[in-house]
Design a protein around this motif. Structure first.
Motif, PDB file in Angstrom:
ATOM      1  N   PRO A  79       7.154  -6.901 -10.673  1.00  0.00           N
ATOM      2  CA  PRO A  79       8.075  -6.718 -11.792  1.00  0.00           C
ATOM      3  C   PRO A  79       8.586  -8.071 -12.288  1.00  0.00           C
ATOM      4  O   PRO A  79       8.763  -9.007 -11.506  1.00  0.00           O
ATOM      5  N   ALA A  80       8.823  -8.177 -13.581  1.00  0.00           N
ATOM      6  CA  ALA A  80       9.291  -9.422 -14.194  1.00  0.00           C
ATOM      7  C   ALA A  80      10.786  -9.339 -14.463  1.00  0.00           C
ATOM      8  O   ALA A  80      11.408  -8.281 -14.382  1.00  0.00           O
ATOM      9  N   GLY A  81      11.355 -10.500 -14.790  1.00  0.00           N
ATOM     10  CA  GLY A  81      12.742 -10.552 -15.230  1.00  0.00           C
ATOM     11  C   GLY A  81      13.764 -10.363 -14.130  1.00  0.00           C
ATOM     12  O   GLY A  81      14.894  -9.941 -14.402  1.00  0.00           O
ATOM     13  N   LEU A  82      13.408 -10.682 -12.890  1.00  0.00           N
ATOM     14  CA  LEU A  82      14.302 -10.485 -11.750  1.00  0.00           C
ATOM     15  C   LEU A  82      14.704 -11.814 -11.126  1.00  0.00           C
ATOM     16  O   LEU A  82      14.019 -12.831 -11.283  1.00  0.00           O
ATOM     17  N   ARG A  83      15.767 -11.794 -10.373  1.00  0.00           N
ATOM     18  CA  ARG A  83      16.160 -12.953  -9.578  1.00  0.00           C
ATOM     19  C   ARG A  83      15.446 -12.953  -8.226  1.00  0.00           C
ATOM     20  O   ARG A  83      15.330 -14.000  -7.590  1.00  0.00           O
ATOM     21  N   TYR A  84      14.967 -11.772  -7.807  1.00  0.00           N
ATOM     22  CA  TYR A  84      14.359 -11.663  -6.483  1.00  0.00           C
ATOM     23  C   TYR A  84      13.487 -10.428  -6.431  1.00  0.00           C
ATOM     24  O   TYR A  84      13.852  -9.375  -6.973  1.00  0.00           O
ATOM     25  N   TRP A  85      12.328 -10.540  -5.785  1.00  0.00           N
ATOM     26  CA  TRP A  85      11.563  -9.364  -5.402  1.00  0.00           C
ATOM     27  C   TRP A  85      10.720  -9.675  -4.170  1.00  0.00           C
ATOM     28  O   TRP A  85      10.341 -10.826  -3.940  1.00  0.00           O
ATOM     29  N   ALA A  86      10.436  -8.650  -3.382  1.00  0.00           N
ATOM     30  CA  ALA A  86       9.532  -8.750  -2.238  1.00  0.00           C
ATOM     31  C   ALA A  86       8.816  -7.419  -2.101  1.00  0.00           C
ATOM     32  O   ALA A  86       9.435  -6.359  -2.195  1.00  0.00           O
ATOM     33  N   ARG A  87       7.513  -7.472  -1.901  1.00  0.00           N
ATOM     34  CA  ARG A  87       6.666  -6.273  -1.944  1.00  0.00           C
ATOM     35  C   ARG A  87       6.237  -5.839  -0.549  1.00  0.00           C
ATOM     36  O   ARG A  87       5.909  -6.673   0.299  1.00  0.00           O
ATOM     37  N   VAL A  88       6.190  -4.523  -0.349  1.00  0.00           N
ATOM     38  CA  VAL A  88       5.633  -3.912   0.861  1.00  0.00           C
ATOM     39  C   VAL A  88       4.698  -2.791   0.426  1.00  0.00           C
ATOM     40  O   VAL A  88       5.097  -1.920  -0.351  1.00  0.00           O
ATOM     41  N   PRO A  89       3.435  -2.785   0.892  1.00  0.00           N
ATOM     42  CA  PRO A  89       2.530  -1.695   0.524  1.00  0.00           C
ATOM     43  C   PRO A  89       2.772  -0.443   1.370  1.00  0.00           C
ATOM     44  O   PRO A  89       3.092  -0.533   2.553  1.00  0.00           O
ATOM     45  N   TYR A  90       2.644   0.698   0.735  1.00  0.00           N
ATOM     46  CA  TYR A  90       2.608   2.001   1.405  1.00  0.00           C
ATOM     47  C   TYR A  90       1.377   2.733   0.866  1.00  0.00           C
ATOM     48  O   TYR A  90       0.861   2.382  -0.203  1.00  0.00           O
ATOM     49  N   PRO A  91       0.906   3.737   1.561  1.00  0.00           N
ATOM     50  CA  PRO A  91      -0.202   4.525   1.012  1.00  0.00           C
ATOM     51  C   PRO A  91       0.180   5.095  -0.356  1.00  0.00           C
ATOM     52  O   PRO A  91       1.211   5.747  -0.499  1.00  0.00           O
ATOM     53  N   ALA A  92      -0.600   4.778  -1.357  1.00  0.00           N
ATOM     54  CA  ALA A  92      -0.473   5.319  -2.719  1.00  0.00           C
ATOM     55  C   ALA A  92       0.646   4.688  -3.523  1.00  0.00           C
ATOM     56  O   ALA A  92       0.810   5.017  -4.709  1.00  0.00           O
ATOM     57  N   VAL A  93       1.434   3.775  -2.939  1.00  0.00           N
ATOM     58  CA  VAL A  93       2.565   3.239  -3.689  1.00  0.00           C
ATOM     59  C   VAL A  93       2.945   1.871  -3.137  1.00  0.00           C
ATOM     60  O   VAL A  93       2.654   1.545  -1.976  1.00  0.00           O
ATOM     61  N   GLN A  94       3.596   1.075  -3.987  1.00  0.00           N
ATOM     62  CA  GLN A  94       4.123  -0.225  -3.578  1.00  0.00           C
ATOM     63  C   GLN A  94       5.646  -0.163  -3.655  1.00  0.00           C
ATOM     64  O   GLN A  94       6.204   0.322  -4.644  1.00  0.00           O
ATOM     65  N   ARG A  95       6.309  -0.682  -2.633  1.00  0.00           N
ATOM     66  CA  ARG A  95       7.765  -0.749  -2.648  1.00  0.00           C
ATOM     67  C   ARG A  95       8.204  -2.196  -2.860  1.00  0.00           C
ATOM     68  O   ARG A  95       7.772  -3.102  -2.146  1.00  0.00           O
ATOM     69  N   PHE A  96       9.060  -2.405  -3.842  1.00  0.00           N
ATOM     70  CA  PHE A  96       9.606  -3.722  -4.119  1.00  0.00           C
ATOM     71  C   PHE A  96      11.104  -3.715  -3.840  1.00  0.00           C
ATOM     72  O   PHE A  96      11.843  -2.876  -4.387  1.00  0.00           O
ATOM     73  N   ALA A  97      11.559  -4.615  -2.982  1.00  0.00           N
ATOM     74  CA  ALA A  97      12.991  -4.907  -2.921  1.00  0.00           C
ATOM     75  C   ALA A  97      13.288  -5.807  -4.114  1.00  0.00           C
ATOM     76  O   ALA A  97      12.598  -6.803  -4.336  1.00  0.00           O
ATOM     77  N   VAL A  98      14.289  -5.466  -4.918  1.00  0.00           N
ATOM     78  CA  VAL A  98      14.538  -6.170  -6.174  1.00  0.00           C
ATOM     79  C   VAL A  98      16.019  -6.510  -6.297  1.00  0.00           C
ATOM     80  O   VAL A  98      16.883  -5.872  -5.674  1.00  0.00           O
ATOM     81  N   ALA A  99      16.317  -7.510  -7.107  1.00  0.00           N
ATOM     82  CA  ALA A  99      17.697  -7.884  -7.413  1.00  0.00           C
ATOM     83  C   ALA A  99      17.700  -8.615  -8.745  1.00  0.00           C
ATOM     84  O   ALA A  99      16.748  -9.331  -9.089  1.00  0.00           O
TER      85      ALA A  99
END
Length: 872
Positions: A708-728
């Motif tokens: 994702p764009a336009g953030l101060r922070y992100w970190a990605r973790v893969p899951y089956p069928a989906v990606q989880r991003f911690a965002v701020a």
């Protein structure tokens, strides 16, 4: 099918059972002498890395897919143009400790014997170069004296600059089992921070970073005063009087001050060493990755040589190799300051190797080591670089400068298994390489044991082994005669023959006893420790039992280690940053990052610091912070850790631009190195930490991997069928999501609360497409439950509301994953404790945690010692 794990230098044996769709079940090989059936969680998850996701399957030139033939033609033409115009010194290769020995051999032969320059270095320079210098200076050869059986036979084990419980879990579990069988064994951990290894040791010495050589010099002086030296060793040593005279400056009091320990701690440690006959010293990156790395190694070797604790069962100096084949690369000459087969750049060795290879030229002086190589690329003197199976844009110090150098380099060739890495982004030519399970060859582990990696799945797309890609380019450069192998066993035989060529016992590395293996015999090769020759036809477990060393006079060489100088800190950069591994990740995550369960234990880049320092510098545990040095900055999650020394912090080495917005630690590290080994000092960097200003935090779940764009922070973790991003971010989360998420055609479900509290689900055709949870603080939710909704979406209103809430209506949350092997979370463990499970054995019987690889046992013990339990 038997093979070898492709992760660390323990070299564990694996049994592979292929499944459908290129998958496999991987278990420990009970007959492999390195691991005896054990595997860590990474090795046990190898079958889950066999996925087409993200693979480089087609060659690319200038970003466009092309045939493999066209790409090889382009690579050869580009290299030829650079050589003809600028000379061979304008070309460089940069390899990896994850290459097989056969790959390494071909790369080294092409560069040094046919292109005619020695500019081939490897990420092993970041790992073991200082240990190599230490062994060669002291013992006359890059020859580890010990074997893993010594773990079971030692009376005292020193673990120095290593969190083996996480970095080398199988070695650690062998050691823990040995201590269980022999409770009198003592384990001492020397490490500035208290780690999982220190938690299980009999003694932890939290010494000042970089002061290891002082401690060992002081111990040497103590032994000299207390009749702890082995007089029978003295005729076999040079430099005794000078070394002991220098050590005499380090009395117990001065050692305690320099190491920031108490006199009682130092004295206790010295007495432990002197009271035990069989002492084994294990060390890793905390010793090697230093501006005094070679001298740190020398201090350990001095100690073992003068005390006679070498060449016998249960004792000796034993470096733990970081990569699966760093030693194999050293054997073939895969470092810029080596020629081949443990030979150097003497005129005699150069002539010998050139005669053996029948090559048109030979490199006659050392080439550019890793830091020098990328500096030369940036300065423009190296015009072409071929990078094989590694990710220097992440792993090299001053990562921004490395990226700038690669961006400006006229020709960058990358051969890799993954299509998208931080380094491949700069490639002019991308060559699709084969990965673990697809290619065939050998690797050598920390104890000099050669093992086979065997293919068990068909190679996808246009992928080829690295040795084949190199040989094809060599043939196109006009060197067909030297590179016409049809099978990797032919390369191995040539390598083995070179090791014995005109050796006469003068070089430690000699596997000439394997030079006549047929292809079938090579295919069936069982693990064996070198040397393997006429004197040792079945290999050799320990070296130097005869007290004959590989210097010309047969003696070992003592040397006065340099006095370490503290890294300067000031008001602008008051903290000292350490970096290293976490339990479930490997290098820059190109393999382990594919496996969802390996991302659960540590799921974001973080900085760990003492709770009092967190208060002093205004950062909140669980919150976000920026860590800055003179070289750059990163964004991380804050962790409070009472095991840290005051004024220091720890950041993991793995995260990169594929998994975090700004999280790779080596952007902060200056390009300082040991002057003798060229190994970068990755462990001690002055930094500051300050809160990262954000107005909201949250979680974004989406099916695509695009960050994702336009953030101060992100970190990605893969899951089956989906990606989880911690965002701020800043502003309102609703406005950000409206600007950056296309919800056209979706059914939207929204919940709002006070302040920044905002949640949104987007459904299309009954399937969950996107989930967003935001608040002033990061909302608590059950990730496994949300991830499951992307695989099987609830169809009723109550189920959808549960997804919007981020947790099931009934049932207890899993919490942070503690045991990755068995997917056991913290809450389940706490509940079991409340029900009476008050030992790791009881927890294992109830939940199975800690019963597979055992690397979670230190954390289980921490929970058992805590006062936190879950009431019924």
């Amino acid at each position: 099918m038997n093979s070898t794990c492709p992760y660390c230098g323990v070299g564990c044996g694996v049994c592979v059972t292929p499944q459908e769709s290129q998958q496999a079940v991987v278990t420990g090989d009970p007959h492999h002498p390195a691991s005896l059936g054990r595997l860590c969680v990474k090795g046990a998850a190898l079958g889950e890395t066999l996925t087409p996701e993200g693979r480089l399957l087609t060659a690319r030139v200038d970003g466009q897919p092309v045939s493999l033939v066209s790409a090889l033609d382009a690579a050869a033409a580009g290299l030829r143009a650079v050589i003809d115009r600028y000379g061979p010194e304008a070309v460089a290769f940069y390899g990896s400790g994850q290459l097989l020995t056969e790959d390494y051999y071909v790369a080294n032969k092409l560069m040094k014997g046919y292109i005619g320059a020695a500019n081939i270095d490897t990420n092993s320079r970041l790992c073991m170069a200082s240990a190599v210098v230490g062994y060669k200076r002291a013992l006359g050869a890059d020859a580890v004296p010990c074997c893993y059986e010594d773990l079971e036979q030692a009376d005292l084990v020193l673990l120095v600059g290593s969190n083996a419980a996480w970095a080398h879990p199988v070695v650690w579990q062998r050691l823990m089992q040995a201590k269980q069988l022999r409770p009198a064994m003592r384990i001492v951990v020397l490490d500035p921070r208290r780690t999982a290894s220190g938690d299980q040791a009999d003694l932890h010495l939290p010494l000042r970073p970089g002061s290891d050589a002082v401690l060992f010099s002081g111990l040497l002086h103590w032994l000299a005063q207390t009749k702890g030296l082995d007089a029978s060793m003295l005729p076999h040593l040079n430099g005794v009087s000078e070394t002991l005279a220098a050590a005499a400056a380090w009395d117990v009091v001065r050692v305690a001050v320099e190491c920031d320990l108490t006199v009682q701690q130092v004295t206790h440690f010295f007495r432990l060493f002197s009271e035990h006959d069989r002492v084994l010293t294990l060390w890793c990156m905390g010793i090697n990755q230093s501006v005094t790395g070679s001298d740190n190694n020398q201090a350990i070797l001095n100690l073992h040589l003068l005390s006679g604790k070498i060449g016998r069962s249960g004792c000796g100096p034993f470096s733990l190799t970081g990569q699966p084949n760093a030693m194999g690369g050293r054997e073939v000459g895969g470092l810029a300051n080596q020629l081949a087969a443990h030979m150097t750049f003497t005129a005699e060795d150069c002539d010998r190797v050139q005669r053996f290879w029948r090559s048109p030229v030979i490199a006659r002086q050392p080439g550019l080591t890793a830091l020098e190589l990328f500096r030369a690329i940036g300065e423009g003197s190296v015009k072409a670089v071929w990078i094989m199976g590694t990710n220097p844009a992440v792993s090299m110090p001053e990562g921004n400068r490395v990226a700038q150098a690669l961006a400006a380099c006229p020709l960058v060739i990358v051969s890799d298994v993954m299509a998208q890495t931080d380094t491949s982004a700069f490639a002019d030519i991308l060559l699709p390489a084969q990965g673990w399970g697809e290619k065939s060859g050998t690797v050598t582990n920390s104890e000099r044991r050669i093992s086979r990696q065997r293919p068990f799945v068909s190679a996808p797309g246009d992928t080829r082994p690295d040795w084949w890609l190199l040989a094809q380019v060599a043939q196109r450069l006009g060197f067909s005669e030297g590179f016409n192998w049809q099978h990797p066993s032919e390369i191995f035989r040539e390598h083995a023959a070179l090791s014995g060529f005109e050796n006469g016992g003068q070089r430690a590395f000699d596997i000439s006893g394997l030079a006549q293996l047929s292809q079938a015999e090579w295919d069936a090769l069982r693990p064996v420790q070198w040397p393997v020759n006429a004197d040792h036809p079945r290999g050799c477990a320990r070296l130097f039992s005869d007290r004959r060393f590989f210097h010309p006079d047969g003696k070992a060489q003592l040397r006065v280690p340099a006095t370490p100088h503290a890294v300067p800190r000031d008001a602008a950069y008051p903290l000292l940053m350490n970096s290293g591994r976490v339990r479930d990740q490997w290098h820059t995550m190109t393999r382990t990052g594919l496996v969802p369960r390996l991302m659960q234990h540590c799921d974001e880049p973080f900085a760990a610091l003492h709770p009092a320092d967190a208060v002093q510098y205004g950062v909140t545990p669980g919150g976000l912070a920026r860590v800055q040095s003179q070289q750059g900055w990163i964004s991380v999650r804050v962790r409070a850790d009472a095991g840290m020394r005051r004024g220091e912090l720890f950041v993991p080495m793995h995260w990169n631009r594929q998994f975090s917005q700004q999280g790779h630690v080596d952007m902060l590290v200056a390009a300082r190195a040991c002057p003798f080994s060229g190994q970068p000092a990755l462990k001690q960097t002055p930094v500051r930490i300050l809160p990262l200003a954000v107005q909201w935090q949250g979680w974004l779940w989406q099916r695509g991997m695009t960050p994702p764009a336009g953030l101060r922070y992100w970190a990605r973790v893969p899951y089956p069928a989906v990606q989880r991003f911690a965002v701020a971010g800043e502003g309102s989360p609703q406005a950000w999501l409206a600007d950056h998420a296309d919800l056209t055609g979706c059914e939207v479900q929204v919940a709002t609360g006070s302040g920044s509290d905002y949640r949104l689900l987007a459904w299309r055709d009954g399937a969950l497409q996107l989930a967003f949870y935001a608040g002033t603080a990061q909302p608590a939710l059950e990730s496994a439950f949300v991830a499951a909704a992307f695989r099987t979406a609830p169809q009723d209103a109550a189920g959808r509301h549960s997804v919007l809430a981020g947790r099931a209506a009934e049932g207890r949350a899993t919490g942070r994953i503690i045991c990755s092997c068995m997917a056991v979370g913290e809450q389940a463990i706490l509940q079991a404790m409340a029900q009476g499970c008050r030992s790791t054995q009881a927890l294992g019987e109830r939940l199975k945690c800690g019963t597979q690889c055992g690397s979670c046992i230190p954390e289980l013990k921490q929970l058992l010692l805590s006062d936190v339990v879950v009431e019924e």
